[in-house]
Scaffold this active site. Structure first.
Site, PDB file in Angstrom:
ATOM      1  N   ALA B  35     -47.992  79.742 -77.848  1.00 23.49           N
ATOM      2  CA  ALA B  35     -49.044  79.241 -77.522  1.00 23.49           C
ATOM      3  C   ALA B  35     -50.745  79.353 -78.055  1.00 23.49           C
ATOM      4  O   ALA B  35     -50.706  80.878 -78.808  1.00 23.49           O
ATOM      5  CB  ALA B  35     -48.860  79.208 -76.453  1.00 23.49           C
ATOM      6  N   ASP B  36     -51.408  78.474 -77.914  1.00 28.11           N
ATOM      7  CA  ASP B  36     -52.595  79.246 -78.426  1.00 28.11           C
ATOM      8  C   ASP B  36     -53.082  79.066 -76.806  1.00 28.11           C
ATOM      9  O   ASP B  36     -52.661  79.158 -75.605  1.00 28.11           O
ATOM     10  CB  ASP B  36     -53.385  78.094 -79.436  1.00 28.11           C
ATOM     11  CG  ASP B  36     -53.731  77.078 -78.566  1.00 28.11           C
ATOM     12  OD1 ASP B  36     -53.956  76.051 -77.071  1.00 28.11           O
ATOM     13  OD2 ASP B  36     -54.395  75.470 -79.626  1.00 28.11           O
ATOM     14  N   SER B  37     -55.161  79.555 -77.088  1.00 25.39           N
ATOM     15  CA  SER B  37     -55.941  79.787 -75.781  1.00 25.39           C
ATOM     16  C   SER B  37     -55.500  78.833 -74.664  1.00 25.39           C
ATOM     17  O   SER B  37     -55.460  78.837 -73.469  1.00 25.39           O
ATOM     18  CB  SER B  37     -56.768  80.627 -75.790  1.00 25.39           C
ATOM     19  OG  SER B  37     -57.670  79.506 -76.402  1.00 25.39           O
TER      20      SER B  37
END
Lengths: 417, 78
Positions: B35-37
């Site tokens: 996941a990214d932010s």
């Protein structure tokens, strides 16, 4: 200043009549209509219940499911067409200077489905502002150009052009100019659009812009026919690889055609109605010819904006007659929107491809669905009704006009040494 | 596994496009599940929707693994 020559070295098309360039051309040359009842939403209550949708699209074949989820359909379509164009151009991404490779895509609207769904969701709630973090990046019209650059590492100029139905042609002209001016060597350009949603159809219906021939969708888009009653909404994407001629030659690229001129004007008349005498339209064709250093007699084919609206078709033909004079009777004129419907901001992309392939294959795609002559059109004009016509084409001009009074025209020429 | 834990896992599998077997209590959204932010913000939002609660930002920042999400929700969902 010495301007560089610009050529087309790759094509990608995702259209209502074919999901690849060969399928698209097959549809064009055989006069296939892409219109059918709307499947993207329940259109029972709408005045218009049909459209030209892209069919049998398997997005996950091209884009990982997790990534695809963060994209509106218009971005997915643009990315798929860009992918075909890159492959078609035989570009070796390890060998080209990616800092001199750019992306300029046109989109008239952007992520209308994403906007509509998210706002609807909010309005149905209790007022708690719970917006998805991908809402804005899914919706904004420039995001497709961004995704394309991320996927291929193109680090040169990167943006979207927005001029309604002229968007993709504006994109192509911009890319053309940056290469001519030696600001970049290569561009992915064209347009993408996906607005077959409740808001899109309802909005265009309110403008009385769409055909309401619900009983016969495939004959509804009938440019120049006496009984035309509006355009048929389409969706899809058309991408071109534009390249500096010397750059293309040096890497041994196949060359489809040369892009030799572009014109841009405004009607300065009305937000949605075309100038009745086609003033902006005739000026834009003149500008494109001047830019190409060509005479009207050098053109053999005009791919018209020709959306099948009562007013637009008349003013465009008036403009053609004004620009081409007697030569207007010697050219072929056709509206491929009779088959594809109107792809709005992507129209200039797919119609550029139609024009380029017409030159390459020496075949004029037809204006299908001609049933009844309209006395408003000079019968001496060859509007290429119903069947494709074989013809050597030295050069083709493609017109696009957008709400707001934006006009853009480009000229492609058979490639010569 | 509690009903809350099952729902949390299903949301993570759907949103992050990962296999169910990867969604272990120790798994970190960013380090293990890709996941990214923005993905993380979306996950929190999906939890809020699913369980009909509001997670304040300072507490959302403390939720970095599957297990942390499950314990937060088990403690706060009425």
């Amino acid at each position: 200043m010495n301007l560089r020559r610009v050529v087309v070295t790759g094509l990608g098309a995702l259209t209502p009549i074919g999901n690849t360039v060969p399928e698209f051309w097959n549809g064009l040359s055989n006069g296939v209509s892409g219109a059918a009842p709307i499947t993207r939403f329940d259109a029972t209550l709408f005045k218009t219940q049909f459209a030209c949708e892209v069919k049998n699209l398997d997005v996950e074949q091209f884009i990982d499911r997790k990534e695809a989820r963060k994209m509106d359909l218009f971005t997915q379509m643009g990315l798929i067409a860009a992918d075909e164009a890159i492959k078609d151009a035989g570009l070796d991404l390890e060998k080209i200077n990616l800092h001199r490779a750019g992306v300029i895509m046109g989109s008239g609207i952007g992520g209308l489905r994403s906007f509509q769904d998210e706002v609807t969701d909010f309005a149905r709630g209790d007022g708690t502002p719970r917006f998805n973090p991908f809402f804005i990046p899914k919706m904004i019209a420039d995001i497709c150009a961004g995704f394309i650059s991320i996927r291929y590492g193109f680090r040169g100029p990167n943006f979207v052009t927005v001029s309604a139905c002229a968007s993709a042609t504006n994109a192509i002209i911009d890319a053309f100019n940056y290469i001519r001016l030696n600001k970049a060597d290569i561009f992915i350009t064209g347009g993408t659009e996906a607005t077959i949603t409740e808001a899109g159809v309802g909005g265009f219906n309110a403008l009385k812009a769409l055909s309401q021939r619900n009983e016969s969708p495939t004959t509804a888009s009938r440019p120049f026919d006496k009984n035309r009653d509006g355009f048929v909404l389409g969706e899809g994407a058309g991408c071109l690889i534009l390249e500096d001629y010397e750059h293309a030659k040096a890497r041994g690229a196949k060359i489809y055609a040369e892009l030799v001129g572009g014109g841009m004007t405004a009607d300065a008349y009305h937000i949605t109605a075309p100038h009745p005498e086609g003033e902006g339209a005739s000026n834009v064709m003149k500008h494109a010819l001047e830019d190409a250093e060509m005479q009207p007699e050098d053109i053999d084919y005009v791919n018209v904006h020709g959306t099948s609206t009562p007013l637009g078709d008349i003013s465009e033909v008036k403009a053609i007659q004004k620009v081409f004079g007697e030569h207007a009777y010697k050219i072929n004129i056709s509206s491929t929107k009779s088959m594809t419907g109107h792809l709005l901001g992507a129209a200039g992309g797919v119609e550029a491809i139609a024009s380029i392939l017409a030159i390459k294959n020496s075949l004029i795609p037809p204006t299908i669905n001609h049933f009844t002559d309209d006395e408003d059109f000079d019968p001496r004009l060859n509007l290429t009704f119903n069947k494709a016509q074989k013809r050597e084409i030295r050069a083709a001009l493609s017109n696009t006009f957008g709400f707001g009074g934006h006009n853009a025209s480009i000229i492609f020429k058979k490639i010569t040494e | 596994m509690s009903e809350i834990a099952q729902k949390v896992k299903a949301i993570i599998v759907d949103k992050l496009g990962v296999e169910e077997s990867e969604v272990t209590p120790e798994a970190s959204f960013t380090n293990d599940l890709g996941a990214d932010s923005l993905d993380t913000v979306e996950l929190i939002m999906e939890f809020e929707k699913e369980f009909n609660l509001s997670i304040p930002d300072d507490q959302a920042e403390q939720i970095g693994t599957v297990g942390q999400a499950i314990s937060y929700l088990e403690a706060n969902v009425k």
